[in-house]
Design a protein around this motif. Structure first.
Motif, PDB file in Angstrom:
ATOM      1  N   CYS A  25       0.844  -1.214   0.000  1.00  0.00           N
ATOM      2  CA  CYS A  25       0.000   0.000   0.000  1.00  0.00           C
ATOM      3  C   CYS A  25       0.874   1.257   0.000  1.00  0.00           C
ATOM      4  O   CYS A  25       0.640   2.194  -0.778  1.00  0.00           O
ATOM      5  CB  CYS A  25      -0.905   0.010   1.234  1.00  0.00           C
ATOM      6  SG  CYS A  25      -2.161  -1.281   1.250  1.00  0.00           S
ATOM      7  N   LEU A  26       1.883   1.281   0.866  1.00  0.00           N
ATOM      8  CA  LEU A  26       2.677   2.502   1.032  1.00  0.00           C
ATOM      9  C   LEU A  26       3.590   2.762  -0.162  1.00  0.00           C
ATOM     10  O   LEU A  26       4.085   3.875  -0.345  1.00  0.00           O
ATOM     11  CB  LEU A  26       3.497   2.435   2.328  1.00  0.00           C
ATOM     12  CG  LEU A  26       2.669   2.335   3.612  1.00  0.00           C
ATOM     13  CD1 LEU A  26       3.581   2.317   4.838  1.00  0.00           C
ATOM     14  CD2 LEU A  26       1.663   3.474   3.737  1.00  0.00           C
ATOM     15  N   ASP A  27       3.789   1.727  -0.958  1.00  0.00           N
ATOM     16  CA  ASP A  27       4.637   1.854  -2.139  1.00  0.00           C
ATOM     17  C   ASP A  27       3.937   2.561  -3.295  1.00  0.00           C
ATOM     18  O   ASP A  27       4.559   2.892  -4.307  1.00  0.00           O
ATOM     19  CB  ASP A  27       5.035   0.440  -2.588  1.00  0.00           C
ATOM     20  CG  ASP A  27       6.401   0.458  -3.236  1.00  0.00           C
ATOM     21  OD1 ASP A  27       7.208   1.316  -2.845  1.00  0.00           O
ATOM     22  OD2 ASP A  27       6.638  -0.359  -4.145  1.00  0.00           O
ATOM     23  N   ARG A  28       2.668   2.824  -3.157  1.00  0.00           N
ATOM     24  CA  ARG A  28       1.914   3.412  -4.273  1.00  0.00           C
ATOM     25  C   ARG A  28       2.354   4.861  -4.524  1.00  0.00           C
ATOM     26  O   ARG A  28       2.511   5.643  -3.577  1.00  0.00           O
ATOM     27  CB  ARG A  28       0.410   3.347  -3.981  1.00  0.00           C
ATOM     28  CG  ARG A  28      -0.091   1.914  -3.892  1.00  0.00           C
ATOM     29  CD  ARG A  28      -1.547   1.865  -3.538  1.00  0.00           C
ATOM     30  NE  ARG A  28      -2.409   2.383  -4.598  1.00  0.00           N
ATOM     31  CZ  ARG A  28      -2.842   1.685  -5.631  1.00  0.00           C
ATOM     32  NH1 ARG A  28      -2.483   0.424  -5.766  1.00  0.00           N
ATOM     33  NH2 ARG A  28      -3.639   2.239  -6.523  1.00  0.00           N
ATOM     34  N   PRO A  29       2.535   5.242  -5.783  1.00  0.00           N
ATOM     35  CA  PRO A  29       2.986   6.609  -6.097  1.00  0.00           C
ATOM     36  C   PRO A  29       2.083   7.684  -5.486  1.00  0.00           C
ATOM     37  O   PRO A  29       2.573   8.728  -5.044  1.00  0.00           O
ATOM     38  CB  PRO A  29       2.952   6.648  -7.629  1.00  0.00           C
ATOM     39  CG  PRO A  29       3.088   5.219  -8.050  1.00  0.00           C
ATOM     40  CD  PRO A  29       2.435   4.397  -6.996  1.00  0.00           C
ATOM     41  N   ALA A  30       0.776   7.440  -5.455  1.00  0.00           N
ATOM     42  CA  ALA A  30      -0.143   8.454  -4.900  1.00  0.00           C
ATOM     43  C   ALA A  30       0.134   8.688  -3.418  1.00  0.00           C
ATOM     44  O   ALA A  30       0.022   9.814  -2.924  1.00  0.00           O
ATOM     45  CB  ALA A  30      -1.590   8.012  -5.104  1.00  0.00           C
ATOM     46  N   ARG A  31       0.520   7.651  -2.704  1.00  0.00           N
ATOM     47  CA  ARG A  31       0.843   7.807  -1.273  1.00  0.00           C
ATOM     48  C   ARG A  31       2.084   8.694  -1.133  1.00  0.00           C
ATOM     49  O   ARG A  31       2.143   9.594  -0.290  1.00  0.00           O
ATOM     50  CB  ARG A  31       1.093   6.422  -0.659  1.00  0.00           C
ATOM     51  CG  ARG A  31       1.121   6.388   0.860  1.00  0.00           C
ATOM     52  CD  ARG A  31       2.405   6.884   1.488  1.00  0.00           C
ATOM     53  NE  ARG A  31       3.579   6.127   1.101  1.00  0.00           N
ATOM     54  CZ  ARG A  31       4.818   6.447   1.431  1.00  0.00           C
ATOM     55  NH1 ARG A  31       5.066   7.547   2.128  1.00  0.00           N
ATOM     56  NH2 ARG A  31       5.844   5.716   1.020  1.00  0.00           N
ATOM     57  N   LYS A  32       3.050   8.466  -2.003  1.00  0.00           N
ATOM     58  CA  LYS A  32       4.303   9.240  -1.915  1.00  0.00           C
ATOM     59  C   LYS A  32       4.032  10.710  -2.267  1.00  0.00           C
ATOM     60  O   LYS A  32       4.558  11.618  -1.629  1.00  0.00           O
ATOM     61  CB  LYS A  32       5.363   8.634  -2.823  1.00  0.00           C
ATOM     62  CG  LYS A  32       5.783   7.243  -2.332  1.00  0.00           C
ATOM     63  CD  LYS A  32       6.736   6.555  -3.287  1.00  0.00           C
ATOM     64  CE  LYS A  32       6.916   5.095  -2.873  1.00  0.00           C
ATOM     65  NZ  LYS A  32       7.588   4.289  -3.859  1.00  0.00           N
ATOM     66  N   ARG A  33       3.193  10.938  -3.284  1.00  0.00           N
ATOM     67  CA  ARG A  33       2.858  12.328  -3.644  1.00  0.00           C
ATOM     68  C   ARG A  33       2.138  13.024  -2.495  1.00  0.00           C
ATOM     69  O   ARG A  33       2.433  14.172  -2.164  1.00  0.00           O
ATOM     70  CB  ARG A  33       1.961  12.355  -4.903  1.00  0.00           C
ATOM     71  CG  ARG A  33       2.686  12.026  -6.196  1.00  0.00           C
ATOM     72  CD  ARG A  33       1.874  12.489  -7.418  1.00  0.00           C
ATOM     73  NE  ARG A  33       0.546  11.891  -7.504  1.00  0.00           N
ATOM     74  CZ  ARG A  33       0.285  10.689  -8.025  1.00  0.00           C
ATOM     75  NH1 ARG A  33       1.256   9.950  -8.504  1.00  0.00           N
ATOM     76  NH2 ARG A  33      -0.950  10.238  -8.064  1.00  0.00           N
ATOM     77  N   ALA A  34       1.216  12.312  -1.857  1.00  0.00           N
ATOM     78  CA  ALA A  34       0.445  12.898  -0.751  1.00  0.00           C
ATOM     79  C   ALA A  34       1.368  13.305   0.393  1.00  0.00           C
ATOM     80  O   ALA A  34       1.208  14.365   0.996  1.00  0.00           O
ATOM     81  CB  ALA A  34      -0.601  11.914  -0.265  1.00  0.00           C
ATOM     82  N   GLN A  35       2.336  12.471   0.683  1.00  0.00           N
ATOM     83  CA  GLN A  35       3.253  12.734   1.803  1.00  0.00           C
ATOM     84  C   GLN A  35       4.086  13.999   1.560  1.00  0.00           C
ATOM     85  O   GLN A  35       4.506  14.661   2.491  1.00  0.00           O
ATOM     86  CB  GLN A  35       4.185  11.546   1.985  1.00  0.00           C
ATOM     87  CG  GLN A  35       4.707  11.394   3.407  1.00  0.00           C
ATOM     88  CD  GLN A  35       4.062  10.235   4.119  1.00  0.00           C
ATOM     89  OE1 GLN A  35       3.978   9.146   3.563  1.00  0.00           O
ATOM     90  NE2 GLN A  35       3.575  10.466   5.309  1.00  0.00           N
ATOM     91  N   ARG A  36       4.322  14.304   0.271  1.00  0.00           N
ATOM     92  CA  ARG A  36       5.162  15.476  -0.051  1.00  0.00           C
ATOM     93  C   ARG A  36       4.363  16.786  -0.059  1.00  0.00           C
ATOM     94  O   ARG A  36       4.932  17.846  -0.255  1.00  0.00           O
ATOM     95  CB  ARG A  36       5.799  15.279  -1.429  1.00  0.00           C
ATOM     96  CG  ARG A  36       6.898  14.203  -1.459  1.00  0.00           C
ATOM     97  CD  ARG A  36       7.735  14.310  -2.721  1.00  0.00           C
ATOM     98  NE  ARG A  36       6.982  13.984  -3.909  1.00  0.00           N
ATOM     99  CZ  ARG A  36       6.902  12.765  -4.448  1.00  0.00           C
ATOM    100  NH1 ARG A  36       7.560  11.759  -3.888  1.00  0.00           N
ATOM    101  NH2 ARG A  36       6.199  12.539  -5.539  1.00  0.00           N
ATOM    102  N   LYS A  37       3.041  16.720   0.124  1.00  0.00           N
ATOM    103  CA  LYS A  37       2.201  17.927   0.025  1.00  0.00           C
ATOM    104  C   LYS A  37       2.460  18.853   1.202  1.00  0.00           C
ATOM    105  O   LYS A  37       2.671  18.401   2.312  1.00  0.00           O
ATOM    106  CB  LYS A  37       0.726  17.532  -0.012  1.00  0.00           C
ATOM    107  CG  LYS A  37       0.333  16.858  -1.304  1.00  0.00           C
ATOM    108  CD  LYS A  37       0.031  17.882  -2.355  1.00  0.00           C
ATOM    109  CE  LYS A  37      -0.065  17.257  -3.733  1.00  0.00           C
ATOM    110  NZ  LYS A  37      -0.403  18.240  -4.761  1.00  0.00           N
TER     111      LYS A  37
END
Ligand SMILES: N[C@@H](CCC(=O)N[C@@H](CS)C(=O)NCC(=O)O)C(=O)O
Length: 204
Positions: free
Chosen positions: A192-204
Motif C-alpha cells: 500500500c505505502l509503495d503506491r505513487p499516490a501515497r508518496k505524492r500525498a506525503q510530499r504535500k
C-alpha cells in the motif's frame, strides 16, 4: 471545485492520499493543527465546528472526519478508477475496516508513535508505549488473519478499504514498530505505502 484543509503531517494525509489516487484537481489549504488562530477563525469553524483538520469542501458539500471524507470521495469519484468496491458485500467490508481501524487501532498506535518517537524524550512514557504495543497485538492478529487469506481487504484489488486502514497503520513506520510477528500485514502495508499516490500525498 474541491478544497482540502490541513497539513500532510496530520490525519489530512489520508485524504490527500485519496485525492491523489483519484487524480482529482483540488485546492490544498495547509492549515496546521497547532495553528489555533486558524482553527478557531469563525470562517473555519463554520466549515468544521470541531476546529480540527481535515475538512473537505466539494461544491456545496462540507465534510469532516477523515474516514468519511475518503469513503465519500471513493464512492463519488472512484467507481471508474477502482477505488470503490464492485459489490455491496465489499462496500460493507470497506465500512467495516474503516470503522474498525479508528476504534481498534488509531488511539493505541498514535500513543506508541508519540511516546516512542515524536514527543521530546523527557515527555515520553515508555510504560505507556509498552502497554499500547500490547493492546495492538490483538487487532494486528485480526488483520494478519484477514490478509493471510486475501491480498486486499475488500475485493481483489486495492480499494478505499486498504487506503483507510493503511493510512492509519502507516504510523507504525515512523514509530519504528516492528511488524515481523504479522508478516502478511507487514507485506500488505509495504504494497500500500509503495503506491505513487501515497508518496505524492506525503510530499504535500
Ligand atoms: N477523527 C478525526 C480527528 C481529527 C483530528 O483530531 N485532527 C487533528 C490533527 S491530526 C487536529 O486537528 N487537532 C487540532 C486540535 O485538536 O486542536 C478525523 O479522523 O478526521
Amino acid at each position: 471545485m474541491i478544497t482540502l484543509y490541513g497539513i500532510a503531517a496530520s490525519r489530512t494525509f489520508r485524504c490527500l492520499w485519496m485525492l491523489e489516487e483519484l487524480s482529482l484537481e483540488y485546492r490544498h489549504e495547509p492549515i496546521d493543527y497547532r495553528d489555533h488562530a486558524a482553527l478557531d477563525a469563525p470562517a473555519y469553524r463554520q466549515l468544521n465546528p470541531n476546529g480540527r483538520i481535515p475538512t473537505l469542501v466539494d461544491g456545496e458539500l462540507v465534510l469532516w472526519e477523515s474516514m468519511a471524507i475518503n469513503l465519500y470521495l471513493a464512492r463519488r469519484y472512484g467507481v471508474d478508477t477502482g477505488l470503490w468496491p464492485d459489490t455491496v458485500e465489499d462496500e460493507g467490508r470497506a465500512w467495516q475496516w474503516s470503522f474498525w481501524v479508528m476504534s481498534e487501532i488509531e488511539h493505541s498506535l498514535l500513543t506508541v508513535l508519540m511516546h516512542q518517537r515524536l514527543l521530546p524524550e523527557e515527555q515520553r512514557n515508555p510504560e505507556r508505549a509498552a502497554r499500547h504495543r500490547g493492546i495492538l497485538r490483538q487487532p494486528f492478529a485480526v488483520l494478519e488473519r484477514a490478509l493471510d487469506e486475501r491480498d486486499w481487504l475488500a475485493g481483489t484489488r486495492f480499494t478505499v478499504a486498504d487506503l483507510n486502514v493503511a493510512a492509519v497503520l502507516s504510523w507504525a513506520r515512523p514509530a519504528r514498530l516492528s511488524l515481523e510477528d504479522w508478516p502478511a500485514l507487514d507485506d500488505w502495508l509495504d504494497r500500500c505505502l509503495d503506491r505513487p499516490a501515497r508518496k505524492r500525498a506525503q510530499r504535500k
